[in-house]
Design an enzyme around this catalytic site. Structure first.
Site, short mmCIF file in Angstrom:
data_model
loop_
_atom_site.label_atom_id
_atom_site.label_comp_id
_atom_site.label_asym_id
_atom_site.label_seq_id
_atom_site.Cartn_x
_atom_site.Cartn_y
_atom_site.Cartn_z
N PHE A 43 117.88 92.84 126.41
CA PHE A 43 117.59 93.72 125.10
C PHE A 43 116.00 93.98 125.07
CE2 PHE A 43 116.29 95.42 121.08
CZ PHE A 43 117.04 96.36 120.79
N ASP B 91 109.15 89.54 128.02
CA ASP B 91 109.33 90.08 126.63
C ASP B 91 109.35 88.98 125.49
OD1 ASP B 91 109.99 91.44 124.30
OD2 ASP B 91 111.59 92.93 125.39
N LYS C 84 107.10 92.84 116.64
CA LYS C 84 107.65 92.11 115.58
C LYS C 84 106.84 91.15 114.62
CE LYS C 84 112.32 92.70 116.68
NZ LYS C 84 113.17 92.57 118.15
#
Ligand SMILES: *Cc1c(COP(=O)(O)O)cnc(C)c1O
Length: 404
Positions: A142, A227, A256
């Site tokens: 993802f 990531d 985030k």
């Protein structure tokens, strides 16, 4: 349930695109690990906006930095310098041991920017023939929702009917270094991977995997792009998840929690020449690196370190993991996690994880199911031992129920 809550549901359903299926709660306030709904009920947030509010809801110091900066200057575009960008660069580089920084907004933008950068590096430094660059990625990844990214997803829901997609990606199984070795060609420019696959259900690769991955990247002259948008900034009990593996990525992606949930802020970090291949006019973003974002991110990084949140994530994560493993329920197939990034995987016969999340809601805990049978647990990093113990009681009574 009050009538106003029903209005929120109906109005969202009527006007909004139905690309989410939220749990039936309407939140209106948050503080630390807690959130309140419009009826005044309190819940422990065990999702933390997919790890974006790691510092806790409405952290007072990040809030103060945001308000103060909003009064002074919010946006200049990168056509001019602003007085927050340079200190942001300096502080994020010092924190993460990076040499170069590219500021963006969303996580997906950071991923896209990394893809563009490693391709450019491949053509201009490695000498890959134009248009031939290959990036290796993992199944069940993802990395976000843009067209470029969903094109190399293996989830049919994520990519279905959104094509045609960009070529240049090879997909291999996660945690399999032999598969990586086989997928390498002279045109490989990067391996893009999550240190722990978050959305896939908190999948931790076998010990030694990343040591071998690092060797393969170095030996074959291509970039290791980690990531860390979800795993980074203390979530796993270390500043970066790569530190558990004793390796260093060439390119690291953060997002985030980089803003503590106040504002979209992401960054591409590199410790080599990759970002140096971008020249004026070749990449950009109107909001990327704006003074408000920089001020918020500086405060978000500062409190993470000053308030010992990373150490707390390691300590409370271990307590939570042990407590969850001690719950002897026939419904549970596996409990796993690192730091405060945890998951309880249910037996398929136990019923859907969503049913358990709804039961947890009734007990004052908000958690989110993923992939049908897994409950993901990721509270803010400021959680205390008492709060962990209270949460464990709620998990114990819920997981021993049978919703099949
Ligand atoms: C959330 C996430 C992204 C995408 O971030 P957005 O801000 O939603 O675009 C990318 N990679 C990982 C690992 C994520 O968890």
């Amino acid at each position: 349930m009050s009538s106003s809550v029903i209005d929120y549901f109906a109005t969202e359903a009527r006007f909004g695109a139905h690309n989410y299926e939220p749990i039936g709660v309407v939140l209106s306030r948050g503080e630390g690990v807690w959130v309140w709904d419009t009826d005044g009920n309190r819940y422990l947030d065990c999702l933390s906006a997919y790890s974006a509010v790691s510092q806790g809801h409405c952290h007072p110091k990040i809030l103060a930095a945001m308000v103060e900066q909003a009064h002074r200057l919010t946006l200049t575009s990168r056509a001019f310098h602003n007085d927050q960008l340079a200190p942001f660069y300096e502080e994020i580089a010092a924190l993460t041991g990076s040499h170069k920084v590219l500021p963006m907004n969303s996580g997906a933008e950071a991923v896209e920017s990394a893809i563009k950068s490693v391709r450019k590096w491949g053509y201009e430094v490695k000498g890959v023939p134009d248009g031939q660059a290959e990036i290796i990625v993992c199944a069940d990844n993802f990395h976000g929702r843009t067209l470029g990214i969903v094109g190399f997803s293996t989830d049919p829901e994520t990519r279905g009917h959104f094509g045609p997609f960009a070529p240049g990606f090879r997909i291999i199984p996660f945690g399999d270094d032999a598969a990586l070795e086989q997928a390498i060609t002279p045109n490989t420019v990067a391996f893009l991977v999550e240190p722990i696959q978050g959305e896939a259900g908190v999948i931790i690769p076998p010990a030694g995997y990343f040591t071998r991955v690092r060797e393969l990247c170095t030996a074959n002259n291509f970039m290791l792009v980690l990531d860390e948008i979800q795993t980074g900034l203390g979530r796993t009990g270390k500043l970066l998840a790569e530190q558990h593996e004793g390796i260093e990525a060439d390119v690291t992606l953060l997002g985030k929690a980089l803003s503590g949930g106040f504002y979209p802020v992401s960054a591409v970090l590199s410790n080599n020449e990759v970002l140096g291949t971008l020249r004026p006019g070749q990449h950009g973003s109107t909001f990327g690196g704006n003074p408000l974002a920089c001020a918020v991110a500086r405060a978000a990084m500062r409190v993470l370190v000053e308030e010992g949140m990373i150490e707390n994530a390691a300590m409370q994560g271990a307590r939570l993991l042990e407590g969850l493993k001690d719950i002897r329920a026939n419904t549970v197939r596996d409990v796993r996690g690192r730091g405060l990034m945890l998951a309880v995987e249910l037996h398929p016969e136990a019923g859907r994880a969503r049913r358990y999340c709804e039961a947890l809601q009734g007990k004052g805990i908000l958690a989110k199911d993923t992939h049908g049978h897994t409950i993901r647990i990721a509270p803010p990093l400021v959680i205390t031992s008492d709060e962990v113990d209270w949460a464990l009681e709620q998990f114990a009574t819920t997981l021993t129920q049978d919703f099949s």
